[in-house]
Design a protein around this motif. Sequence first.
Motif, short mmCIF file in Angstrom:
data_model
loop_
_atom_site.label_atom_id
_atom_site.label_comp_id
_atom_site.label_asym_id
_atom_site.label_seq_id
_atom_site.Cartn_x
_atom_site.Cartn_y
_atom_site.Cartn_z
N ASP A 1 47.32 -10.53 23.04
CA ASP A 1 47.22 -10.70 21.59
C ASP A 1 46.87 -12.15 21.28
OD1 ASP A 1 49.54 -12.20 21.88
OD2 ASP A 1 50.83 -10.78 20.81
N TYR A 2 46.86 -12.50 20.01
CA TYR A 2 46.46 -13.87 19.63
C TYR A 2 47.43 -14.93 20.13
CZ TYR A 2 42.61 -12.45 16.59
OH TYR A 2 41.41 -11.97 16.11
N VAL B 1 50.12 -6.84 25.78
CA VAL B 1 50.26 -5.85 24.71
C VAL B 1 50.44 -4.46 25.31
CG1 VAL B 1 49.18 -4.78 22.69
CG2 VAL B 1 48.84 -7.22 23.15
N THR C 1 54.06 -7.91 23.45
CA THR C 1 54.03 -7.28 22.14
C THR C 1 54.00 -5.77 22.32
OG1 THR C 1 52.93 -9.10 20.99
CG2 THR C 1 52.61 -6.90 20.07
N VAL D 1 46.32 -8.59 17.10
CA VAL D 1 45.59 -8.33 18.34
C VAL D 1 44.09 -8.36 18.04
CG1 VAL D 1 45.25 -6.75 20.27
CG2 VAL D 1 47.47 -6.84 19.12
#
Length: 234
Positions: free
Chosen positions: A84-85, A90, A132, A209
Motif C-alpha cells: 500500500d502507500y 496487503v 493492511t 492502496v
Amino acid sequence: MLGALRVALEARCSSEEALSCVGCATDGDLLRALRARKNDERAAVELVIQEKIWRRENLPVNEDNEKMLKVRARNVAYIVHAPDYEGRSVVMTITARHDRSEVQFEEGEAFGLWLVEHTISHAQRFGHEQFTLIFDLAGFGWAQMDLPLARRMNELLVQSYPERLGKCLLLNAPFVFSSFYALVSPFIDQSTRERIVFVRDLAQLHEFVPREHLPTEYGGPRDLEIDVKRTYNA
C-alpha cells in the motif's frame, strides 16, 4: 531503552525454558511490545514473554495441515503482490467465501495463523513490519457472521501479533454488517479500533492502496487470478 528492556526481560524469566523462548526476541519485537503497551516497560516485558511462549507452542502451522488446507482451498484470502502507500503488505479477504456452517472454528483459526505468518514474511520483503487487511464485505450475510472466529482472530492480533496490523479497511459493507460489527466491536481494543476504516467506494480504497496494484474487480489494471496457492508460491 532497549538494553534496559532486554535486561528486565531476562530477569523476569524464572527458568531456562522461559529464557530460551525470549532469547530470540529481536529489537523489533521489543519496540512493537512497547508501542502496544504505551511504553509501559513492565507490561511490554510480559507481552513479549507471552508472545514467545505462545509461538513456541503453536507455530509453525504445518503446510500440510488438513484444517488449514480445507479453508485455503476456498480462496478466502490472498496477498496483493505490491504494498500500500505506506509500504505495508496487503491482504484481501473475500468474506462471502467463508461459511460458518461449513468451516469449523479450528479450521478457520489454523488458516488465519497461516495467513498472518505468510503476510508478515511478505511484508518483510518491503522492509516493513506491518500489514493492511482489506475485507471485501460484498455478499456478507448470516452465513458469514462467525463471531467466535472473529473474536479469536482479534485476540491473536492483539496478544500474539502486537502492532502488526497497520490498517483494516472494510469495503462494500452491507447494512446487515452493522449488526455484526456491533457485536464484535466491544471486544476490539481502542488502538485497533482506530485503525479500522469503513471504505465507501473504490475511489477511497485507492487512497490507501495504489490502483495499479489491485486486480480489475477493484478498479486496477491487473487481471489477477485470485488463487491463494499461486499468490503465496510466486
